[in-house]
Design an enzyme around this catalytic site. Sequence first.
Site, mmCIF file in Angstrom:
data_model
loop_
_atom_site.group_PDB
_atom_site.id
_atom_site.type_symbol
_atom_site.label_atom_id
_atom_site.label_comp_id
_atom_site.label_asym_id
_atom_site.label_seq_id
_atom_site.Cartn_x
_atom_site.Cartn_y
_atom_site.Cartn_z
ATOM 1 N N HIS A 202 1.169 -1.544 0.301
ATOM 2 C CA HIS A 202 0.028 -0.276 0.072
ATOM 3 C C HIS A 202 0.656 0.967 -0.015
ATOM 4 C CE1 HIS A 202 -3.630 2.458 0.935
ATOM 5 N NE2 HIS A 202 -3.838 2.126 1.815
ATOM 6 N N GLU B 19 -1.097 1.458 -5.239
ATOM 7 C CA GLU B 19 -0.669 0.089 -5.100
ATOM 8 C C GLU B 19 -0.785 -1.390 -5.537
ATOM 9 O OE1 GLU B 19 -4.079 0.070 -1.375
ATOM 10 O OE2 GLU B 19 -3.621 1.868 -1.702
#
Length: 305
Positions: free
Chosen positions: A180, A280
């Site tokens: 992330h 991400e």
Amino acid sequence: MSESSHRPSRPLAPGQWAFTRWITLGRLEALEIRHPLFNATLTLQGAHLVQFQPTDEAQWLWLSPAARFEPGVAIRGGIPLCWPWFGVPERNPPEVRKRIHTEQPHGFARTALWRLEDVRENAHEVEISLALDGNDDFADLWSGHALALITFHFSVRGCRLALTTTNLGAEPLALSQALHTYLPTPDLIRTRVLGLGYSSYIDTLDNWAYTFQEGPVYFSGETDRIYESGEPLTVVTPAGSRKLTPVGSDSTVVWNPGPDKAARLSDFPATEWPRMLCVETANAASDYRVLNTGQSHTLGVLIGR
């Protein structure tokens, strides 16, 4: 994934490391790398990279000014590891969802305590590996048994993450996951992501409708999309560009909370949303992975110039 002919040397015992040292970051144990060519910091909780920057350069990752470094609290910014599921459980495929026993999003790895496996250093690079055993200790959250091994590789050219999952259970294991990555920008409105043009994506803000991307991704406010693409990307901001090269991924999540959601998020100053974006590297939505007993899969990203 290596870009260099230089290989990190044999591991050294704690106290013999030349560039790596233990520190306390808030209330968390962390490893700080102070190399002549670059600096980096990562916490054992979550195996969370919170800083990377070549010497005399600005931080390559966005970290919230209000980020908390406390046990059991997810760190806002850097590169959280979403594992062994990504996003809210109810939006995962049935094979992934049936193993999840909580409404908690993004798995348990980002607040779990990882163990140090290895530190390797030389004059050009530092490589650090951490491991997490996803076993019965997490039975109240998830059913499964898997080993997660994350390796961070740092050099003046960039940083590389490789998250390898091995199914140690007796049955096939389905999982979703993401690296992330939070990136900084001086101005989100003048920022764009190249490499996702002509691919389909799920717009989670439009009732999870499928949409087609034409050209670069631009931002005007809250954005939350799962692209069906694992192609190399370039993030262009007014301060410069950053390349992201994924491995083991056929999905990419692009996210920004926008002003309204930013005001509701924890550890996120309401004025910070125009100064960051998330791109991400993922195995999300239909790109979830199934591992047979003993089988491994590596999800990785190289963040470079």
